[in-house]
Design a protein around this motif. Structure first.
Motif, short mmCIF file in Angstrom:
data_model
loop_
_atom_site.label_atom_id
_atom_site.label_comp_id
_atom_site.label_asym_id
_atom_site.label_seq_id
_atom_site.Cartn_x
_atom_site.Cartn_y
_atom_site.Cartn_z
N GLU A 1 22.87 33.31 18.47
CA GLU A 1 22.82 34.73 18.08
C GLU A 1 23.62 35.59 19.05
O GLU A 1 24.31 36.53 18.63
N GLU A 2 23.52 35.28 20.34
CA GLU A 2 24.30 36.03 21.32
C GLU A 2 25.79 35.81 21.09
O GLU A 2 26.59 36.76 21.16
N ALA A 3 26.16 34.55 20.83
CA ALA A 3 27.58 34.26 20.58
C ALA A 3 28.06 34.95 19.31
O ALA A 3 29.19 35.45 19.25
N ASN A 4 27.22 34.97 18.28
CA ASN A 4 27.60 35.62 17.03
C ASN A 4 27.79 37.12 17.22
O ASN A 4 28.73 37.73 16.70
N LEU A 5 26.87 37.73 18.00
CA LEU A 5 27.00 39.17 18.26
C LEU A 5 28.25 39.46 19.08
O LEU A 5 28.99 40.42 18.80
N ALA A 6 28.52 38.60 20.08
CA ALA A 6 29.72 38.79 20.89
C ALA A 6 30.98 38.63 20.04
O ALA A 6 31.95 39.38 20.20
N LYS A 7 30.93 37.65 19.11
CA LYS A 7 32.07 37.45 18.21
C LYS A 7 32.30 38.66 17.33
O LYS A 7 33.44 39.11 17.14
N SER A 8 31.20 39.21 16.79
CA SER A 8 31.34 40.37 15.92
C SER A 8 31.92 41.56 16.68
O SER A 8 32.80 42.28 16.18
N ARG A 9 31.44 41.77 17.91
CA ARG A 9 31.96 42.88 18.71
C ARG A 9 33.43 42.67 19.04
O ARG A 9 34.24 43.61 19.01
N PHE A 10 33.77 41.41 19.37
CA PHE A 10 35.16 41.11 19.70
C PHE A 10 36.07 41.35 18.50
O PHE A 10 37.14 41.96 18.61
N LEU A 11 35.64 40.86 17.33
CA LEU A 11 36.46 41.03 16.14
C LEU A 11 36.62 42.50 15.78
O LEU A 11 37.70 42.95 15.39
N ALA A 12 35.52 43.25 15.89
CA ALA A 12 35.61 44.67 15.59
C ALA A 12 36.59 45.38 16.53
O ALA A 12 37.41 46.20 16.11
N SER A 13 36.49 45.06 17.82
CA SER A 13 37.37 45.69 18.80
C SER A 13 38.83 45.28 18.57
O SER A 13 39.74 46.12 18.55
N MET A 14 39.08 43.97 18.36
CA MET A 14 40.45 43.50 18.17
C MET A 14 41.05 44.01 16.87
O MET A 14 42.25 44.28 16.79
N SER A 15 40.21 44.12 15.83
CA SER A 15 40.72 44.63 14.56
C SER A 15 41.23 46.05 14.72
O SER A 15 42.29 46.42 14.20
N HIS A 16 40.49 46.89 15.45
CA HIS A 16 40.95 48.26 15.70
C HIS A 16 42.25 48.26 16.50
O HIS A 16 43.17 49.03 16.21
N GLU A 17 42.30 47.38 17.51
CA GLU A 17 43.50 47.34 18.35
C GLU A 17 44.71 46.86 17.56
O GLU A 17 45.84 47.31 17.80
N LEU A 18 44.52 45.94 16.61
CA LEU A 18 45.64 45.40 15.85
C LEU A 18 46.10 46.36 14.74
O LEU A 18 47.27 46.36 14.38
N ARG A 19 45.16 47.13 14.19
CA ARG A 19 45.55 48.00 13.09
C ARG A 19 46.50 49.13 13.53
O ARG A 19 47.32 49.58 12.75
N THR A 20 46.38 49.56 14.78
CA THR A 20 47.24 50.65 15.26
C THR A 20 48.72 50.26 15.23
O THR A 20 49.54 50.97 14.61
N PRO A 21 49.12 49.14 15.86
CA PRO A 21 50.55 48.78 15.75
C PRO A 21 50.95 48.36 14.34
O PRO A 21 52.11 48.56 13.95
N LEU A 22 50.04 47.80 13.57
CA LEU A 22 50.39 47.40 12.21
C LEU A 22 50.73 48.62 11.34
O LEU A 22 51.63 48.56 10.50
N ASN A 23 50.00 49.70 11.52
CA ASN A 23 50.31 50.91 10.76
C ASN A 23 51.73 51.40 11.08
O ASN A 23 52.45 51.86 10.19
N ALA A 24 52.11 51.29 12.35
CA ALA A 24 53.47 51.68 12.72
C ALA A 24 54.50 50.75 12.08
O ALA A 24 55.53 51.20 11.56
#
Length: 509
Positions: free
Chosen positions: A254-277
């Motif tokens: 459960e801890e790993a799943n929560l960490a994964k979800s937080r990581f994916l959410a954070s990385m998705s935001h970081e990746l969408r910014t350059p992709l929009n450009a």
């Protein structure tokens, strides 16, 4: 095959990759089973000795009472008070046995001390037997007939019963105790050759043999009970260890799943910014807003960049949606919406792709469907995902049918059916799990993340709805999204409260 969705948004259906998990738990249980099947140690000397001592001390008053009663009957029968003399050694021997039992109880019982105390207590039983031999020597010259022999035989039989019941936890207690009086009776029978003495000797000998057999069986039964109890305790201990390991593994997962979800959410935001450009500039270059691209190859490259970027952005958005759902941060913006309108809009959005593959889309819609209380963006995502999958996996010249109508329970549903290759029955749980893809999807040129159906399930679960998938190989697939009856809206009179005056209220049917 009909498959429902659980109301839990983070446990979708089945993940067939779990076979390697909890191996430590399986190993612990398997080792316990093997140990129990190969046999368990039958050495329970300490437990048996403790049980015998408890029984001996709890029944301490039985023998003195019995001896006094027998002596009183003897005096009444023989009219001789001297019969009381044999009670003294028996009571002394019994007192010695009680003292030995108390002393053994005070000491810490180990395996070696248990064996030592067994021998000591058997000697105590032998001492009692010698006292009963004195009783067997008693005689009555004034008694007529065989009354005194009957008196002795009855007394010895009752005494054997008492000893057998009180000492069955002590092997060989009965033969040790009643071998001396039996020898006395045998010698007496040989010397007198009276039928009564011979009958008495035979009866007592048979009784000793019979009760020896009975006590041995009782001893073996208790030994088995102790063995089963020990095996059960060991198994419970192993299961508790396995349960503890499982709880710890689940907590870490459960801890790993929560960490994964937080990581994916954070990385998705970081990746969408350059992709929009990337998408914006590639679109500008494709439209030649800042001037013509003289090289046709560059024009083709910019189209490829824009198309690939758009595909990557869609994948990232799916990952972000699933991460928000699993993290419990996916909020619904509920309002009155029409499933009919949403379905028609989504059909229009995929119509172009369907025509490119010569796929016909037909619709069968229940007229005058009322609105539902739902998140329009989420429901649009559900229907668009299901329609996109149908177009993706339907072959050239195929057909797709869309139905919108009432459920038997008063809810509303959207059903999408295609005549594509279908899904093998054993792969349905895989395609319904996160990142799961069936063999047909893997072979397809239009592969995705495998998150479309899990997101659909999660969104419908947020709306208290259901998702069903029915598919047969080489016949096609049908998916059904259901909203419950309580989300279907009907008009109600306006509420008179001042803040709500003039508003039109809706309620769930």
């Amino acid at each position: 095959m009909r498959t429902g969705v659980s109301t839990s948004t983070d446990k979708n259906i089945v993940d067939r990759s779990r076979s390697h998990r909890n191996r430590a738990v399986s190993k612990a249980v398997r080792q316990t089973r093997e140990r129990l099947q190969t046999g368990h140690s039958s050495n329970f000397d300490r437990e048996l000795m403790d049980m015998h001592i408890d029984t001996l001390l709890q029944g301490a008053a039985i023998v003195p009472i019995f001896v006094v009663v027998v002596a009183a009957l003897g005096v009444y029968l023989t009219r001789d008070a001297g019969i009381f003399l044999w009670t003294v050694p028996i009571l002394v021997a019994h007192a010695i046995n009680m003292l030995l039992g108390r002393r053994a109880r005070k000491q810490e019982m180990t395996l070696e001390s248990a064996r030592k105390w067994r021998q000591i207590l058997l000697l105590g039983q032998l001492l009692t037997g010698l006292c009963w031999a004195i009783f067997a020597m008693q005689n009555c010259s004034t008694c007529g007939g065989d009354s005194f022999s009957l008196y002795k035989g009855t007394t010895l039989l009752v005494a054997i019963c008492i000893t057998a019941m009180a000492s069955f936890m002590l092997p060989r207690a009965v033969p040790f105790t009643y071998a001396p009086p039996t020898v006395v009776l045998v010698v007496t029978a040989i010397l007198t050759r009276k039928p009564s003495d011979i009958a008495l000797t035979a009866a007592i000998s048979v009784a000793v043999i019979f009760f020896t057999f009975i006590t041995n069986r009782m001893f073996q039964s208790n030994l088995k009970i102790l063995s089963f109890q020990s095996e059960k305790d060991d198994l419970i201990a192993e299961l508790e260890v396995a349960n503890s390991m499982s709880d710890e593994a689940r907590r870490r997962a459960e801890e790993a799943n929560l960490a994964k979800s937080r990581f994916l959410a954070s990385m998705s935001h970081e990746l969408r910014t350059p992709l929009n450009a990337i998408l914006g500039f590639s679109e500008v270059m494709s439209a030649e807003v800042m001037g013509p691209l003289n090289n046709p190859t560059y024009r083709e490259y910019t189209s490829d960049i824009h198309r690939s970027g758009q595909h990557l952005l869609n994948l990232i958005n799916e990952i972000l949606d699933l991460s928000r759902i699993e993290a419990g941060k996916y909020e619904l913006n509920e309002e009155s919406v029409s499933l009919l309108d949403i379905a028609e809009d989504c059909i229009g959005m995929v119509q172009l792709r369907a025509r490119a593959k010569n796929i016909s889309i037909s619709s069968q819609i229940e007229p005058q469907l009322p609105s539902v209380w739902a998140d329009e963006k989420s429901m649009r995502q559900v229907i668009l995902n299901l329609l996109s999958n149908a177009v993706k996996f339907t072959p050239q010249g195929g057909e797709i049918s869309v139905k919108v109508g009432w459920t038997a329970g008063g809810g509303e549903y959207v059903a999408i059916r295609d005549n594509g290759p279908g899904i093998p029955e054993e792969e349905i749980p895989v395609v319904l799990s996160a990142f799961g893809q069936g063999s047909i999807a893997i072979k397809s040129a239009e592969q995705g993340t495998g998150l479309g159906l899990p997101i659909v399930q999660a969104i419908l679960a947020k709306h208290d709805g259901q998702f069903m998938l029915k598919s047969k190989l080489r016949e096609g697939t049908e998916v059904i999204a259901i909203l419950p009856a309580k989300r279907v809206l009907q008009s109600l009179p306006a509420v008179e409260d001042a803040p709500l005056a003039g508003r039109r209220k809706k309620s769930f049917a």
